[in-house]
Design an enzyme around this catalytic site. Structure first.
Site, PDB file in Angstrom:
ATOM      1  N   SER A 251      19.311  62.417  65.248  1.00  0.00           N
ATOM      2  CA  SER A 251      20.493  62.751  66.040  1.00  0.00           C
ATOM      3  C   SER A 251      21.641  61.798  65.732  1.00  0.00           C
ATOM      4  CB  SER A 251      20.164  62.629  67.527  1.00  0.00           C
ATOM      5  OG  SER A 251      19.803  61.281  67.818  1.00  0.00           O
TER       6      SER A 251
ATOM      7  N   GLY B 176      18.810  63.494  73.274  1.00  0.00           N
ATOM      8  CA  GLY B 176      17.781  63.314  74.310  1.00  0.00           C
ATOM      9  C   GLY B 176      18.128  63.821  75.688  1.00  0.00           C
TER      10      GLY B 176
ATOM     11  N   CYS C  76      13.237  61.498  64.251  1.00  0.00           N
ATOM     12  CA  CYS C  76      13.716  61.626  65.628  1.00  0.00           C
ATOM     13  C   CYS C  76      12.591  62.245  66.449  1.00  0.00           C
ATOM     14  CB  CYS C  76      14.955  62.524  65.628  1.00  0.00           C
ATOM     15  SG  CYS C  76      15.653  62.836  67.249  1.00  0.00           S
TER      16      CYS C  76
ATOM     17  N   CYS D 100      11.510  56.181  70.378  1.00  0.00           N
ATOM     18  CA  CYS D 100      12.775  56.786  69.945  1.00  0.00           C
ATOM     19  C   CYS D 100      13.248  55.911  68.800  1.00  0.00           C
ATOM     20  CB  CYS D 100      13.773  56.762  71.107  1.00  0.00           C
ATOM     21  SG  CYS D 100      15.488  57.100  70.615  1.00  0.00           S
TER      22      CYS D 100
HETATM   23  N1  DGL Z   1      16.567  58.891  67.844  1.00  0.00           N
HETATM   24  C1  DGL Z   1      16.114  59.938  68.644  1.00  0.00           C
HETATM   25  C2  DGL Z   1      14.595  59.893  68.899  1.00  0.00           C
HETATM   26  O1  DGL Z   1      13.849  59.320  68.141  1.00  0.00           O
HETATM   27  C3  DGL Z   1      16.881  60.401  69.852  1.00  0.00           C
HETATM   28  C4  DGL Z   1      18.134  59.772  70.302  1.00  0.00           C
HETATM   29  C5  DGL Z   1      19.034  60.745  71.070  1.00  0.00           C
HETATM   30  O2  DGL Z   1      18.896  60.906  72.290  1.00  0.00           O
HETATM   31  O3  DGL Z   1      19.868  61.344  70.407  1.00  0.00           O
HETATM   32  O4  DGL Z   1      14.130  60.485  69.839  1.00  0.00           O
END
Ligand code: DGL
Length: 258
Positions: free
Chosen positions: A12, A44, A74, A187
């Site tokens: 994201s 998210g 992600c 995350c």
């Molecule tokens: N980096 C993302 C993950 O591993 C999500 C971050 C977002 O909320 O955009 O879940």
């Protein structure tokens, strides 16, 4: 599709660059095309349908750019879209999930108390519910959404220690850490905060994430499919972002070398 096509990786936003880095370290011959969808971050807090649509758009783009495999760097996009991607495309799709198994395995058979930090979407989706079900009869598992940790990175405030520490206190102060064995960074944005977590937590609390496991899984899949780069060359990591601003590209490079 040739063996020398790039591996497409997306998130994201900027968090997945930590996964690209891990993959580059493990497979230095491979070319990597990383796409951060910061124009639509955070994922998210969005609806599952919306994240599925955004993720499919990015996957289409990576496929059109010739990717030989896609890594969904992600946890959130994996929860929303990995199944659909696998049924749509005929190249390997590697997803991520919070490293709860790794955290429970650290106990070598003893029940563990684990806090799983992730996005709201990841923690409410059925993929995580299924994971919880495998471990919750033996272990104590707390779910902790930490949305502000995504915003801090995307808004370029990662080095504001006061802001980060007060945010972490806000999420963690309610836990009695004396009984906690480990914290899962579920995350990819959160993996950058490892040192901040470390400084704030008692030393017995282990901090785990799924980045290394994801890179190893990708290596296994590419090896089994005979899809590794077939010549000795120095692989490049090419960074792109849907928010094509100079600021975002500068931040992307900063996180690649952090
Ligand atoms: N980096 C993302 C993950 O591993 C999500 C971050 C977002 O909320 O955009 O879940």
């Amino acid at each position: 599709m040739t063996n020398n096509a790039p591996i497409g990786i997306f998130d994201s936003g900027l968090g997945g660059i930590s996964v690209a880095k891990e993959i580059h370290a493990l497979m230095p011959d491979e070319d990597i095309l990383f796409y951060g969808d910061s124009a639509h971050a955070p994922y998210g807090v969005r609806s599952t349908d919306n994240v599925q649509e955004l993720s499919m758009n990015v996957a289409d783009y990576l496929i059109n750019r010739g990717a030989k495999a896609i890594v969904i760097a992600c946890n959130t996009a994996t929860s929303a879209a990995a199944e659909l991607m696998r049924s749509t495309y005929d190249i390997p799709i590697i997803g991520m999930e919070p490293a709860l198994k790794l955290a429970c395995d650290l106990g070598h058979g003893k029940p563990q108390h684990v806090i799983v930090t992730a996005t709201e979407l990841t923690l409410r989706e059925k993929k995580f519910a299924a994971l919880m079900e495998r471990f919750s009869s033996t272990h104590t598992i707390d779910k902790q959404p930490c949305p502000a940790l995504v915003d801090i990175i995307e808004s370029g405030q990662f080095h504001n220690a006061q802001l980060v520490n007060s945010t972490l206190h806000n999420y963690l102060d309610n836990y009695d850490m004396s009984s906690v064995n480990s914290i899962v960074l579920g995350c990819t944005h959160f993996t950058y905060y490892r040192d901040y977590f470390q400084a704030l937590l008692p030393s017995h609390v282990r901090i785990v994430d799924g980045n290394e496991g994801t890179a190893r899984h990708l290596l296994d899949v590419l090896t089994n499919n005979d899809a590794l780069h077939d010549s000795d060359h120095e692989g490049e990591v090419h960074l792109e972002n849907s928010s094509d601003s100079v600021r975002m590209m500068t931040l992307s490079k900063e996180f690649l070398y952090l």
